[in-house]
Design a protein around this motif. Structure first.
Motif, PDB file in Angstrom:
ATOM      1  N   ALA A 186       0.828  -1.208   0.000  1.00  0.00           N
ATOM      2  CA  ALA A 186       0.000   0.000   0.000  1.00  0.00           C
ATOM      3  C   ALA A 186       0.864   1.261   0.000  1.00  0.00           C
ATOM      4  CB  ALA A 186      -0.926  -0.014   1.214  1.00  0.00           C
ATOM      5  N   ILE A 187       1.916   1.260   0.805  1.00  0.00           N
ATOM      6  CA  ILE A 187       2.793   2.432   0.882  1.00  0.00           C
ATOM      7  C   ILE A 187       3.544   2.629  -0.431  1.00  0.00           C
ATOM      8  CG2 ILE A 187       4.795   3.420   2.056  1.00  0.00           C
ATOM      9  CD1 ILE A 187       3.889   1.966   4.587  1.00  0.00           C
ATOM     10  N   ALA A 188       4.023   1.525  -1.013  1.00  0.00           N
ATOM     11  CA  ALA A 188       4.751   1.623  -2.290  1.00  0.00           C
ATOM     12  C   ALA A 188       3.850   2.166  -3.388  1.00  0.00           C
ATOM     13  CB  ALA A 188       5.304   0.256  -2.680  1.00  0.00           C
ATOM     14  N   ALA A 189       2.599   1.687  -3.439  1.00  0.00           N
ATOM     15  CA  ALA A 189       1.666   2.199  -4.438  1.00  0.00           C
ATOM     16  C   ALA A 189       1.396   3.690  -4.215  1.00  0.00           C
ATOM     17  CB  ALA A 189       0.355   1.411  -4.381  1.00  0.00           C
ATOM     18  N   PHE A 190       1.233   4.082  -2.949  1.00  0.00           N
ATOM     19  CA  PHE A 190       0.996   5.501  -2.630  1.00  0.00           C
ATOM     20  C   PHE A 190       2.183   6.366  -3.060  1.00  0.00           C
ATOM     21  CE2 PHE A 190       1.683   8.990   0.393  1.00  0.00           C
ATOM     22  CZ  PHE A 190       0.552   9.758   0.123  1.00  0.00           C
ATOM     23  N   ILE A 191       3.398   5.901  -2.750  1.00  0.00           N
ATOM     24  CA  ILE A 191       4.597   6.672  -3.128  1.00  0.00           C
ATOM     25  C   ILE A 191       4.713   6.755  -4.648  1.00  0.00           C
ATOM     26  CG2 ILE A 191       7.130   6.657  -3.095  1.00  0.00           C
ATOM     27  CD1 ILE A 191       6.977   5.516  -0.276  1.00  0.00           C
ATOM     28  N   GLY A 192       4.408   5.652  -5.333  1.00  0.00           N
ATOM     29  CA  GLY A 192       4.447   5.668  -6.794  1.00  0.00           C
ATOM     30  C   GLY A 192       3.444   6.652  -7.369  1.00  0.00           C
ATOM     31  N   ILE A 193       2.220   6.638  -6.834  1.00  0.00           N
ATOM     32  CA  ILE A 193       1.181   7.560  -7.319  1.00  0.00           C
ATOM     33  C   ILE A 193       1.570   9.006  -7.018  1.00  0.00           C
ATOM     34  CG2 ILE A 193      -1.196   8.307  -6.936  1.00  0.00           C
ATOM     35  CD1 ILE A 193      -1.898   5.345  -6.471  1.00  0.00           C
ATOM     36  N   LEU A 194       2.020   9.257  -5.784  1.00  0.00           N
ATOM     37  CA  LEU A 194       2.412  10.611  -5.394  1.00  0.00           C
ATOM     38  C   LEU A 194       3.565  11.120  -6.260  1.00  0.00           C
ATOM     39  CD1 LEU A 194       1.884  12.907  -3.410  1.00  0.00           C
ATOM     40  CD2 LEU A 194       3.555  11.862  -1.864  1.00  0.00           C
ATOM     41  N   SER A 195       4.508  10.236  -6.570  1.00  0.00           N
ATOM     42  CA  SER A 195       5.620  10.629  -7.447  1.00  0.00           C
ATOM     43  C   SER A 195       5.115  11.017  -8.826  1.00  0.00           C
ATOM     44  CB  SER A 195       6.620   9.478  -7.566  1.00  0.00           C
ATOM     45  OG  SER A 195       7.133   9.104  -6.306  1.00  0.00           O
ATOM     46  N   TRP A 253      11.377  14.143 -13.759  1.00  0.00           N
ATOM     47  CA  TRP A 253      10.826  14.741 -12.545  1.00  0.00           C
ATOM     48  C   TRP A 253      10.117  13.696 -11.684  1.00  0.00           C
ATOM     49  CZ3 TRP A 253      12.130  18.526  -9.779  1.00  0.00           C
ATOM     50  CH2 TRP A 253      12.615  19.717 -10.323  1.00  0.00           C
ATOM     51  N   ILE A 254       9.428  12.766 -12.322  1.00  0.00           N
ATOM     52  CA  ILE A 254       8.765  11.695 -11.558  1.00  0.00           C
ATOM     53  C   ILE A 254       9.802  10.883 -10.792  1.00  0.00           C
ATOM     54  CG2 ILE A 254       7.447   9.550 -11.769  1.00  0.00           C
ATOM     55  CD1 ILE A 254       6.013  10.786 -14.164  1.00  0.00           C
ATOM     56  N   VAL A 255      10.897  10.545 -11.457  1.00  0.00           N
ATOM     57  CA  VAL A 255      11.957   9.774 -10.807  1.00  0.00           C
ATOM     58  C   VAL A 255      12.611  10.583  -9.690  1.00  0.00           C
ATOM     59  CG1 VAL A 255      14.195   8.669 -11.151  1.00  0.00           C
ATOM     60  CG2 VAL A 255      12.378   8.359 -12.846  1.00  0.00           C
ATOM     61  N   LEU A 256      12.830  11.876  -9.921  1.00  0.00           N
ATOM     62  CA  LEU A 256      13.446  12.726  -8.893  1.00  0.00           C
ATOM     63  C   LEU A 256      12.547  12.864  -7.672  1.00  0.00           C
ATOM     64  CD1 LEU A 256      15.087  15.577 -11.013  1.00  0.00           C
ATOM     65  CD2 LEU A 256      16.250  13.769  -9.722  1.00  0.00           C
ATOM     66  N   VAL A 257      11.238  12.989  -7.899  1.00  0.00           N
ATOM     67  CA  VAL A 257      10.307  13.066  -6.768  1.00  0.00           C
ATOM     68  C   VAL A 257      10.308  11.756  -5.993  1.00  0.00           C
ATOM     69  CG1 VAL A 257       7.878  13.264  -6.115  1.00  0.00           C
ATOM     70  CG2 VAL A 257       8.836  14.819  -7.811  1.00  0.00           C
ATOM     71  N   ALA A 258      10.303  10.636  -6.714  1.00  0.00           N
ATOM     72  CA  ALA A 258      10.366   9.328  -6.036  1.00  0.00           C
ATOM     73  C   ALA A 258      11.643   9.201  -5.220  1.00  0.00           C
ATOM     74  CB  ALA A 258      10.279   8.199  -7.071  1.00  0.00           C
ATOM     75  N   THR A 259      12.746   9.689  -5.768  1.00  0.00           N
ATOM     76  CA  THR A 259      14.019   9.644  -5.042  1.00  0.00           C
ATOM     77  C   THR A 259      13.967  10.530  -3.804  1.00  0.00           C
ATOM     78  OG1 THR A 259      15.187   9.265  -7.130  1.00  0.00           O
ATOM     79  CG2 THR A 259      16.507   9.985  -5.251  1.00  0.00           C
ATOM     80  N   ALA A 260      13.347  11.720  -3.933  1.00  0.00           N
ATOM     81  CA  ALA A 260      13.209  12.613  -2.783  1.00  0.00           C
ATOM     82  C   ALA A 260      12.373  11.957  -1.684  1.00  0.00           C
ATOM     83  CB  ALA A 260      12.576  13.932  -3.217  1.00  0.00           C
ATOM     84  N   LEU A 261      11.309  11.266  -2.070  1.00  0.00           N
ATOM     85  CA  LEU A 261      10.484  10.562  -1.087  1.00  0.00           C
ATOM     86  C   LEU A 261      11.267   9.420  -0.433  1.00  0.00           C
ATOM     87  CD1 LEU A 261       7.089  10.445  -3.009  1.00  0.00           C
ATOM     88  CD2 LEU A 261       7.690  11.897  -1.063  1.00  0.00           C
ATOM     89  N   PHE A 262      12.137   8.780  -1.210  1.00  0.00           N
ATOM     90  CA  PHE A 262      12.996   7.745  -0.619  1.00  0.00           C
ATOM     91  C   PHE A 262      13.945   8.349   0.406  1.00  0.00           C
ATOM     92  CE2 PHE A 262      17.164   5.712  -0.566  1.00  0.00           C
ATOM     93  CZ  PHE A 262      16.822   4.453  -0.085  1.00  0.00           C
ATOM     94  N   VAL A 263      14.520   9.506   0.092  1.00  0.00           N
ATOM     95  CA  VAL A 263      15.441  10.166   1.026  1.00  0.00           C
ATOM     96  C   VAL A 263      14.705  10.539   2.309  1.00  0.00           C
ATOM     97  CG1 VAL A 263      16.874  12.213   1.400  1.00  0.00           C
ATOM     98  CG2 VAL A 263      16.978  11.000  -0.785  1.00  0.00           C
ATOM     99  N   VAL A 264      13.483  11.071   2.175  1.00  0.00           N
ATOM    100  CA  VAL A 264      12.677  11.399   3.358  1.00  0.00           C
ATOM    101  C   VAL A 264      12.415  10.146   4.186  1.00  0.00           C
ATOM    102  CG1 VAL A 264      10.411  12.203   4.134  1.00  0.00           C
ATOM    103  CG2 VAL A 264      11.614  13.423   2.319  1.00  0.00           C
ATOM    104  N   SER A 265      12.085   9.054   3.505  1.00  0.00           N
ATOM    105  CA  SER A 265      11.837   7.786   4.203  1.00  0.00           C
ATOM    106  C   SER A 265      13.102   7.290   4.893  1.00  0.00           C
ATOM    107  CB  SER A 265      11.341   6.726   3.212  1.00  0.00           C
ATOM    108  OG  SER A 265      10.166   7.151   2.563  1.00  0.00           O
ATOM    109  N   PHE A 266      14.225   7.399   4.197  1.00  0.00           N
ATOM    110  CA  PHE A 266      15.495   6.953   4.751  1.00  0.00           C
ATOM    111  C   PHE A 266      15.853   7.732   6.018  1.00  0.00           C
ATOM    112  CE2 PHE A 266      20.180   7.408   4.887  1.00  0.00           C
ATOM    113  CZ  PHE A 266      20.517   6.081   5.084  1.00  0.00           C
ATOM    114  N   LEU A 267      15.468   8.994   6.049  1.00  0.00           N
ATOM    115  CA  LEU A 267      15.796   9.833   7.206  1.00  0.00           C
ATOM    116  C   LEU A 267      14.783   9.685   8.336  1.00  0.00           C
ATOM    117  CD1 LEU A 267      16.887  13.137   5.420  1.00  0.00           C
ATOM    118  CD2 LEU A 267      18.383  11.442   6.501  1.00  0.00           C
TER     119      LEU A 267
END
Length: 428
Positions: free
Chosen positions: A228-237, A256-270
């Motif tokens: 569910a979280i992965a689908a949400f992050i994909g949609i949000l990206s 830009w979609i890939v960069l947003v997904a990467t930014a969300l990964f960085v937020v998650s990582f932190l």
């Protein structure tokens, strides 16, 4: 409000939402099965299929292009499996070979189309890096077809995919058709890959397939929640990347979609709980603080044991000789023990309270019980058990302590002959 009336933007948003959802769901299984590189290989392997679909249909028909991409991507997956089973090459080498060969074939095909037709008008070159702005309603309908089929397959084979993801050997032992389930998984990765070709391109598709899944893994240990979280992050990206591209003219949507997904990964990582960098730092800091406190309590106990004073009454100089806690850590640990009511200040030093005596005895008990375990069951020499017990005494839970006591049948002394203090016993 112009956004709501822009037909092109609505088409792009719907397409990227579908792409983000499918990539997040399918990518989660690919990530957990350690098949992240497969998505990259299949994205590149799909390029010659796009060219073949274009030549076969005589134009840019979305269904023909995606079917052609799916065929060659699936052939690439089978080539990876075949080479892996019939040679001694490792998987990364196999993936690299298939990726390079199929991508080269795709580039040759594009060159052929450019010489014998108008590749710019056909739009085939956009499949390299993606061009989401060119998505039309008919493209979205084709995406929806592939996406819905992928989601239905995921729902139908969810239990089986979950089983082979976490325990492939158990799945084989229970009679599950593992080969067929892996075939379904490969088909799902192919479907997710071809859906994203026009939006993000063959070069970046693997990033969109894996990044939402990797980010979601940081937030949850449960597969259903991770999906569910992965689908949400994909949609949000997809949504944010599209809106950013729309608000900044001539900015490509796919990157830009890939960069947003990467930014969300960085937020998650932190910030993710438990697995996030901040959470791990807090946990480490708490463990370090507790370790310092328990080492000081243990030293209180040892001094009291040597001098025959259970509560003790020791000066700062005596306590500061502890080998396990020095420098600034000593006053910090002492202040923390006072706040917890385990140590009190006297006219000429410090002493343990009743609660402090109980806690110090607990730490010593865990240390000596673990020394007994290492000596009797791992057969370590008596002079080698201390360092191992030093580490374990700080992480043993009350439940493990009870199990360890029962397992060892409450030994009276440790391997060095020192008595083991139990809860019902009180030092005199």
């Amino acid at each position: 409000m112009d956004i709501l009336h822009d037909i092109t933007l609505r088409s792009v948003l719907l397409g990227t939402v579908l792409l983000g959802a499918v990539a997040g769901l399918v990518g989660s299984f690919a990530y957990l099965q350690k098949r992240a590189l497969l998505g990259d290989a299949l994205a590149h392997a799909a390029l010659p299929g796009v060219v073949l679909g274009f030549l076969f249909a005589g134009g840019k028909m979305p269904l023909a292009l995606l079917l052609g991409a799916a065929v060659t991507a699936w052939l690439g997956a089978r080539a990876i499996d075949w080479i892996g089973h019939h040679t001694k090459l490792k998987q990364d080498a196999t993936v690299a070979i298939v990726l390079s060969v199929f991508f080269a074939a795709g580039v040759v095909g594009l060159s052929y189309v450019q010489r014998h037709g108008d590749a710019a008008q056909s739009g085939l070159s956009t499949f390299l890096f993606g061009h989401a702005a060119s998505l039309l309603p008919r493209d979205v309908q084709t995406f929806a077809l592939f996406g819905i089929v992928s989601i239905i397959l995921l729902g139908l084979f969810y239990k089986e995919l979950k089983s082979i993801t976490f325990d492939r050997r158990f799945s084989q032992a229970t009679g599950l058709p593992v080969k067929w389930i892996e075939f379904v998984m490969t088909t799902l990765i192919v479907a997710a890959t071809v859906i994203g070709l026009q939006a993000v391109g063959v070069v970046m598709m693997s990033a969109l397939l894996i990044t939402p899944a990797a980010a979601a893994r940081l937030w949850s240990n449960r597969l259903s929640r991770m999906l569910a979280i992965a689908a949400f992050i994909g949609i949000l990206s997809g949504v944010l990347g599209t809106l950013i591209s729309y608000s900044a003219p001539r900015m490509p949507t796919g990157p830009w979609i890939v960069l947003v997904a990467t930014a969300l990964f960085v937020v998650s990582f932190l910030l993710a709980p438990q697995r996030g960098l901040l959470a791990r730092y807090v946990t480490f800091s708490e463990l370090r603080t507790r370790t310092q406190e328990e080492n000081l309590l243990k030293y209180f106990y040892h001094l009291g044991e040597q001098q025959g004073e259970p509560a003790g009454n020791f000066t700062s100089a005596e306590l500061a000789r502890s080998r396990n806690i020095r420098g600034k850590a000593f006053p910090q640990a002492m202040k923390s023990l006072q706040k917890k009511g385990w140590v009190e200040v006297t006219s000429d030093g410090f002493r343990l309270t009743d609660a402090g005596q109980t806690e110090s005895a607990r730490v010593v008990r865990l240390h000596r019980l673990w020394e007994v375990y290492l000596r009797e069951y791992l057969h370590l020499p008596a002079d080698h058990v201390h360092s191992g017990a030093e580490q374990m005494e700080h992480v043993l839970t009350p439940e493990l302590e009870q199990e360890l006591e029962a397992f060892l049948a409450k030994p009276k002394v440790d391997p060095h002959g020192a008595p083991i203090p139990y809860k019902e016993e009180k030092r005199q």
